[in-house]
Design an enzyme around this catalytic site. Sequence first.
Site, PDB file in Angstrom:
ATOM      1  CD  GLU A 233      32.915  44.982  25.646  1.00  0.00           C
ATOM      2  OE1 GLU A 233      33.683  45.097  24.401  1.00  0.00           O
ATOM      3  OE2 GLU A 233      32.964  43.944  26.036  1.00  0.00           O
TER       4      GLU A 233
ATOM      5  CD  GLU B 249      36.890  42.774  28.621  1.00  0.00           C
ATOM      6  OE1 GLU B 249      35.776  42.979  28.341  1.00  0.00           O
ATOM      7  OE2 GLU B 249      37.416  43.510  29.291  1.00  0.00           O
TER       8      GLU B 249
HETATM    9  N1  T1G Z   1      32.202  34.446  33.502  1.00  0.00           N
HETATM   10  C1  T1G Z   1      31.989  33.174  34.156  1.00  0.00           C
HETATM   11  N2  T1G Z   1      31.920  32.967  35.626  1.00  0.00           N
HETATM   12  C2  T1G Z   1      32.157  34.144  36.128  1.00  0.00           C
HETATM   13  C3  T1G Z   1      32.673  35.328  35.871  1.00  0.00           C
HETATM   14  C4  T1G Z   1      32.372  35.406  34.247  1.00  0.00           C
HETATM   15  N3  T1G Z   1      32.594  36.627  33.850  1.00  0.00           N
HETATM   16  N4  T1G Z   1      32.812  36.280  36.807  1.00  0.00           N
HETATM   17  C5  T1G Z   1      32.677  35.561  38.128  1.00  0.00           C
HETATM   18  N5  T1G Z   1      32.207  34.221  37.759  1.00  0.00           N
HETATM   19  C6  T1G Z   1      32.037  33.203  38.682  1.00  0.00           C
HETATM   20  C7  T1G Z   1      32.976  32.744  39.310  1.00  0.00           C
HETATM   21  O1  T1G Z   1      33.901  31.885  38.754  1.00  0.00           O
HETATM   22  C8  T1G Z   1      32.821  31.938  40.420  1.00  0.00           C
HETATM   23  O2  T1G Z   1      32.002  30.817  40.504  1.00  0.00           O
HETATM   24  C9  T1G Z   1      31.604  33.138  40.655  1.00  0.00           C
HETATM   25  O3  T1G Z   1      31.150  33.645  39.546  1.00  0.00           O
HETATM   26  C10 T1G Z   1      31.590  34.179  41.848  1.00  0.00           C
HETATM   27  O4  T1G Z   1      32.875  34.680  41.611  1.00  0.00           O
HETATM   28  C11 T1G Z   1      32.921  40.327  25.488  1.00  0.00           C
HETATM   29  C12 T1G Z   1      34.922  39.054  26.376  1.00  0.00           C
HETATM   30  C13 T1G Z   1      32.919  39.724  39.261  1.00  0.00           C
HETATM   31  C14 T1G Z   1      34.689  40.849  40.594  1.00  0.00           C
HETATM   32  O5  T1G Z   1      36.931  39.497  34.057  1.00  0.00           O
HETATM   33  O6  T1G Z   1      36.509  39.654  38.431  1.00  0.00           O
HETATM   34  O7  T1G Z   1      33.433  40.290  29.040  1.00  0.00           O
HETATM   35  O8  T1G Z   1      33.535  29.457  41.779  1.00  0.00           O
HETATM   36  O9  T1G Z   1      34.386  33.916  43.289  1.00  0.00           O
HETATM   37  O10 T1G Z   1      35.252  37.536  44.466  1.00  0.00           O
HETATM   38  O11 T1G Z   1      34.527  41.655  25.748  1.00  0.00           O
HETATM   39  O12 T1G Z   1      34.473  37.300  39.755  1.00  0.00           O
HETATM   40  O13 T1G Z   1      31.446  30.150  42.581  1.00  0.00           O
HETATM   41  O14 T1G Z   1      31.776  28.637  40.679  1.00  0.00           O
HETATM   42  O15 T1G Z   1      35.212  35.622  41.531  1.00  0.00           O
HETATM   43  O16 T1G Z   1      32.707  38.401  44.495  1.00  0.00           O
HETATM   44  C15 T1G Z   1      35.215  39.925  31.639  1.00  0.00           C
HETATM   45  C16 T1G Z   1      35.458  38.463  36.166  1.00  0.00           C
HETATM   46  C17 T1G Z   1      34.894  38.756  31.250  1.00  0.00           C
HETATM   47  C18 T1G Z   1      35.163  39.663  35.322  1.00  0.00           C
HETATM   48  C19 T1G Z   1      33.244  38.904  41.676  1.00  0.00           C
HETATM   49  N6  T1G Z   1      34.955  39.919  32.996  1.00  0.00           N
HETATM   50  N7  T1G Z   1      35.102  38.161  37.443  1.00  0.00           N
HETATM   51  O17 T1G Z   1      34.173  38.727  42.446  1.00  0.00           O
HETATM   52  O18 T1G Z   1      33.204  36.293  43.467  1.00  0.00           O
HETATM   53  S1  T1G Z   1      35.527  38.785  29.344  1.00  0.00           S
HETATM   54  C20 T1G Z   1      35.738  39.677  33.931  1.00  0.00           C
HETATM   55  C21 T1G Z   1      35.496  38.816  38.598  1.00  0.00           C
HETATM   56  C22 T1G Z   1      34.390  39.827  28.543  1.00  0.00           C
HETATM   57  C23 T1G Z   1      33.691  40.817  26.542  1.00  0.00           C
HETATM   58  C24 T1G Z   1      34.507  40.187  27.250  1.00  0.00           C
HETATM   59  C25 T1G Z   1      35.006  38.588  40.004  1.00  0.00           C
HETATM   60  C26 T1G Z   1      33.910  39.645  40.233  1.00  0.00           C
HETATM   61  P1  T1G Z   1      32.351  29.717  41.449  1.00  0.00           P
HETATM   62  P2  T1G Z   1      34.030  35.072  42.493  1.00  0.00           P
HETATM   63  P3  T1G Z   1      34.107  37.856  43.953  1.00  0.00           P
END
Ligand code: T1G
Length: 680
Positions: free
Chosen positions: A94, A114
Amino acid sequence: MSEIILDTPPVNALGAGLRRHLLAAIEAADADPAVEAIVLRGAGSVFSAGADIAEFAADDMGEPWHPLVLDRIEACSKPVIAAITGVCLGGGLETALACHYRIADASARFALPEVTLGILPGAGGTQRLPRLMGAREALAMMTGGRMIDAGQALALGVVDEVVDGDVAAAARELAASAGRPPIRRTGALPVPADLAEAVAEARARLPVAALSTAPARIIDSVAAITPDFAAGCAVETALFSELRTTEAARALQHAFFGERKVSRIPGLARDVKARPVAKVGIVGGGLMGTGIAIALLNAGLSVIVVETRDDAREKSRETAAKAVERDAAKGRITQTVAESRIAALSMAAGLEALGDVDLVIEAVFEDLAAKEQVFTALDRIVRPDTILASNTSTLDLDAIAAFVADPSRVVGLHFFSPANIMRLLEVVRGAATGPDVLATAMAFAKRVGKVGVVSGVCDGFIGNRMFEEYLRQAYFLLEEGALPQGVDRAMERWGMAMGPLRVLDLAGQDIGWAIRKRRAVEQPDRPYSGIPDRVCELGRFGQKVGRGIYQYPDGRTAVADPLIDDLIVAYSQEIGVERRLIEDAEIVDRCLLALINEGARIVGEGIAYRPVDVDMIYLNGYGFARERGGPMFQADEIGLATVLEKIRALAAGRNGWAWEPAPLLVELAAQGKRFADPNV
Ligand code: T1G
């Protein structure tokens, strides 16, 4: 030229702090006369994984909220160029959409996932993305959480350019050049031409009943697109706030963090390193052994399957090759990759072939004597550092470990059928399992795309032990007035992928029978309903023989069988139980409470490290709906005091002995605590 960097490792999540930094940096650059253009990029190998999901649980997610920051970027009087490498997800995408120009490299990946968190893109994504790529494509991406690569993003108009090499350097060069791109505000682009029909089509595709309303709300938000961008965003924000407080959103975010938390082994010293695993031996080319081989080939490992029976060996090789070829035929992998995976598989008739493997996974018949034969032979054949794993689901892993000279090299790797599909891998920690062996098993789980969850040694480990109590209640409900299709329908409507009685028909009624016979000797004071034994005495072992609790005329579809309904009614009479009308709510309550109570007992005994481990087992191995979060999550939603009260009420009823409250549940309820509380 000014450069703004999103820098919150490891994934540049856009928490409140980074949002404040971004807003201030944009305002400063916009006000600086020396700045002619702005480059926005992520630090490291990712652009941004979006909003900080951890903030969602808080009442106040922190100011400034995303839309305000992104509207400021879009309003900038100087061109803002997004330079994208790696993942660009959710609020990260976004943010890029609010920029005036997007340049990416080949590693870039784009998604608005999301919906997988039970929410919708709440920072203008539902209003800006359709304006760029059309409503149909945008809706498909948002309602499915689908990821696209750089090439697709270019073709669909999400990015303006894809470059080889250093994308940040390319962006800086572009920003500094006279040919820098003009200011093109996505929010000001026309309403997509296909909006009305795309919205109608998407609505028509919505499932009748869904546990999460996020897909429907995404469509509602896109449907609100008009030339008045701000008005559409206001609708989006309202829908986002509505979804954020739903049980499904809390459950899905619990699952997101839960799947990451379970990979941490409490108390494991930081210097304990996982051993490398490149070559794996599998003993037994049956259904499980072959499924495991396919999972490992798909993860790029080299696999040797040992199967003594010639026909079974050939069948196993064929089945594995066919599975890989099917993936190529469906375009999931290229033909070249398929060929290399099939080439990585070799078959052998004897254990001697496993002299140089890093790990052996034994998947032979569930019989201790058979395990002894295999492990004692392996002990003579394999390298001293080779890890020895058993896929046993019911036998005592410590007894198996005792068959080898060094039991610290033995661990349980309990896959779930079909092993190449099911995401769960129950990693069983034996009394002697070495810390590095355990760490290697967990790293192996991640490597083969599984959610690894550690279980201590007990009968049935975590998953099956709880499932027994769940099934026990399902059968008692049949005695008291329910019928199989009623029990299964209630659980499936509530969110289980498959009802308990159908699951046992699929797994094989004879397996349950063997366990009940053993239990009758071991635990005579905890009797089961006699109904499943009566079914087995008729040779009705389930789907594999076309009849079990249900009949399967086409070999797959379960059809209620009046003969079984009669058998159940007669059984109630025989044991003197007056049948009564049982509502779906009672069925769900009793089956869920049985899982919760046994889950709490398992955590209390230390068999599971944390309550969340129990939940991740049930989400990834037992068809428990992600939108329901898992048994322990549900207990917190209900409230532990209420859960305890309900269990005590059941303990006062028929078969009350099955409802001894778990000590941990009693303790936490008394302290007003939740299973989600830290350190529980
Ligand atoms: N927020 C907080 N922590 C996050 C995070 C996030 N978005 N993404 C990853 N982490 C942390 C995760 O918990 C882990 O922590 C570390 O980063 C490494 O992640 C306004 C409302 C990016 C593909 O849904 O899909 O945006 O365990 O182990 O396998 O509209 O993480 O080490 O303490 O997964 O290499 C939308 C979520 C949010 C993406 C990387 N975004 N993340 O995968 O490593 S909602 C998502 C992923 C939003 C807006 C809305 C994957 C990754 P720890 P990992 P990875």
